[in-house]
Design an enzyme around this catalytic site. Structure first.
Site, PDB file in Angstrom:
ATOM      1  N   HIS A  82      45.797  28.528  37.824  1.00  0.00           N
ATOM      2  CA  HIS A  82      45.870  29.984  37.980  1.00  0.00           C
ATOM      3  C   HIS A  82      46.359  30.612  36.689  1.00  0.00           C
ATOM      4  CE1 HIS A  82      46.423  33.791  40.125  1.00  0.00           C
ATOM      5  NE2 HIS A  82      47.492  33.946  39.372  1.00  0.00           N
ATOM      6  N   ASP A 161      50.891  39.441  51.365  1.00  0.00           N
ATOM      7  CA  ASP A 161      50.906  39.737  49.931  1.00  0.00           C
ATOM      8  C   ASP A 161      49.905  40.832  49.599  1.00  0.00           C
ATOM      9  OD1 ASP A 161      51.399  39.278  47.017  1.00  0.00           O
ATOM     10  OD2 ASP A 161      49.276  38.772  47.139  1.00  0.00           O
ATOM     11  N   ARG A 168      53.286  47.900  46.278  1.00  0.00           N
ATOM     12  CA  ARG A 168      54.040  47.819  45.019  1.00  0.00           C
ATOM     13  C   ARG A 168      53.315  48.550  43.899  1.00  0.00           C
ATOM     14  NH1 ARG A 168      53.905  41.942  44.104  1.00  0.00           N
ATOM     15  NH2 ARG A 168      54.846  42.422  42.113  1.00  0.00           N
ATOM     16  N   SER A 183      54.371  36.606  44.858  1.00  0.00           N
ATOM     17  CA  SER A 183      53.019  37.082  45.149  1.00  0.00           C
ATOM     18  C   SER A 183      51.983  36.037  44.714  1.00  0.00           C
ATOM     19  CB  SER A 183      52.803  38.409  44.398  1.00  0.00           C
ATOM     20  OG  SER A 183      51.460  38.761  44.378  1.00  0.00           O
ATOM     21  N   LYS A 187      49.834  32.911  47.382  1.00  0.00           N
ATOM     22  CA  LYS A 187      48.380  32.711  47.464  1.00  0.00           C
ATOM     23  C   LYS A 187      48.006  31.281  47.068  1.00  0.00           C
ATOM     24  CE  LYS A 187      47.923  36.447  44.990  1.00  0.00           C
ATOM     25  NZ  LYS A 187      48.110  37.832  44.655  1.00  0.00           N
TER      26      LYS A 187
HETATM   27  N1  URA Z   1      49.276  38.989  40.207  1.00  0.00           N
HETATM   28  C1  URA Z   1      49.546  38.859  41.527  1.00  0.00           C
HETATM   29  O1  URA Z   1      48.802  38.232  42.273  1.00  0.00           O
HETATM   30  N2  URA Z   1      50.688  39.426  41.988  1.00  0.00           N
HETATM   31  C2  URA Z   1      51.553  40.113  41.228  1.00  0.00           C
HETATM   32  O2  URA Z   1      52.558  40.590  41.709  1.00  0.00           O
HETATM   33  C3  URA Z   1      51.239  40.247  39.856  1.00  0.00           C
HETATM   34  C4  URA Z   1      50.090  39.666  39.377  1.00  0.00           C
END
Ligand code: URA
Length: 434
Positions: A82, A161, A168, A183, A187
């Site tokens: 990622h 999320d 947010r 966050s 995932k």
């Molecule tokens: N990418 C994400 O998936 N979440 C965040 O809070 C910031 C970047």
């Protein structure tokens, strides 16, 4: 338990318990706790911060708010990768076939681009017919048969999320380390891989502009992964200028293919080898980093990574002819050089501004619903430390609309700083957090 008490506890600097975190994530996902209360809590977290235990609990609560993918039907150690996002970041396109050719199964969830950063799925749609709408069975079958499958993020993956991130985004509470770490990691944990290799970017095109912040985020995510029992490694890499030379969907696909053919730009090749080596080590395919790098290099030399990429594109409905003949990829109608107005060394390139140039040309999305032009973007000829003479091209711009081209060009010039002094060389890989 009352949401009011949880907000007040955090506002006063207290540490939330796992039960309190589970209560608010569960209630928010079900729509029982309103946005205004969660906004207040996010702001309290923003100022009061979270402990390691709170961050881990928040991550697990969000990961479990939807489906936890079970990839046990795929043989071998599944290693996910990622990136925290950047400009010209086409790493997944070249890296996944390289590691798959070394025997690491790649079962990946990818996203679309938003704003000045691009998304892997948009880029892959440069292949006519390519799609990511695979059933779970097809997804697993493709990984077992070919070694790679890429799916879009489903609505059922970490839905808490999804809601929280949208909130947010409009309440000025994105840039908190614990909130970003939880966050991303929620995932990744829900997506089911056994090991996770993170590419944490730092510099003008990254979330974390300062190197110390990028390392702190990397440490936080690695710790969360470890607490969840997943082997997690983070590489901190430079995003103070675009990665490689190409910025724009089809242009980046071409650069990734050129890399698989042995003609990649040095920084991009280095990133693929560094991340790939960590993936092979995590997946138990190599004993040490040098061996891993040699194995990855060999997938380029013997053409196996390119073949793997073509099989993957075909399996997901794409026309893989374009892998062997990149002139078949979407092409812009206007291609023009951007000549330098002065002579000297490239001191810096405002990386996010180059991403915005591509956005202006039509290559990025302003909103989730916007259509994008896959053919447009920029190919840089000069990067930081290079010398340029007056009239020499700094880049080539690919556009389909002259008005947009002129707007992007003005912005492009402002992004480059050129001076007489040669800038200090800065390492591209900043470090590895294990
Ligand atoms: N990418 C994400 O998936 N979440 C965040 O809070 C910031 C970047």
């Amino acid at each position: 338990m009352r949401m009011y008490d949880i907000i007040m506890k955090k506002r006063n600097g207290g540490e939330l318990t796992t039960e309190e975190i589970n209560f608010f994530i569960d209630g928010y996902t079900k729509g029982e706790i309103p946005d205004y209360q969660v906004s207040a809590l996010m702001m309290a977290i923003y100022f009061r911060k979270m402990t390691e235990a709170e961050t881990s609990a928040l991550t697990m609560a969000m990961a479990h708010s939807g489906d936890m993918l079970d990839l046990s039907e795929i043989a071998g150690c599944k290693v996910d990768k990622h990136s925290t996002g950047g400009v010209g970041d086409k790493t997944s396109l070249a890296l996944t076939p390289m590691v798959a050719a070394c025997g690491i199964p790649v079962a990946k969830m990818s996203g679309r681009g938003l704003g000045h950063t691009g998304g892997t799925i948009d880029k892959l749609e440069s292949f006519q017919g390519f799609h990511t709408s695979l059933s779970r069975e097809q997804f697993i079958q493709n990984v077992n048969a070919i070694g790679i499958a890429i799916m879009g993020q489903t609505a059922d993956l970490a839905p808490a999320d999804k809601k929280l991130y949208a909130l947010r985004d409009v309440t000025a509470t994105v840039d908190n380390m614990s909130l970003i770490a939880s966050s991303i990691m929620s995932k990744k944990l829900a997506a089911g891989a056994d090991a996770i290799v993170l590419d944490v970017k730092t510099g003008s095109g990254a979330f974390m502009k300062a190197k110390e912040d990028a390392f702190a985020l990397a440490r936080e995510m690695v710790q969360i992964g470890k607490n969840a029992g997943r082997k997690t490694i983070a590489v901190v890499s430079d995003m103070d200028q675009p990665l490689g030379n190409a910025v724009g969907n089809a242009l980046e696909v071409k650069e990734a293919i050129d890399t698989l053919k042995g003609n990649g730009p040095a920084d991009f090749v280095e990133l693929c080898l560094t991340l790939g080596a960590q993936m092979l080590l995590a997946g138990g395919k190599a004993e040490d980093e040098n061996t891993a790098r040699a194995m990855l290099q060999e997938t380029i030399t013997n053409g196996s990574a390119l073949e793997k990429f073509a099989s993957f594109v075909t399996a997901q409905g794409g026309d893989s002819e374009a892998v062997y003949d990149t002139s078949l990829l979407p092409k812009a109608s206007i291609i023009e050089p951007i000549p330098s107005a002065c002579e000297g060394y490239i001191q810096s390139i405002a990386c996010d501004e180059i991403g915005i140039c591509s956005l202006i040309l039509g290559g990025g999305r302003e909103t989730k619903e916007s259509a994008i032009d896959l053919s447009v973007g920029l190919v840089l000829c000069k990067k930081v430390g290079d010398y340029v003479k007056v009239g020499e091209p700094l880049a080539h711009i690919h556009a389909n609309d002259r008005r947009k081209l002129e707007a992007a060009k003005d912005r492009f010039y402002a992004a480059y700083t050129i001076s007489e002094k040669k800038p200090e060389e800065i390492p591209f890989i900043k470090g590895i957090v294990e």
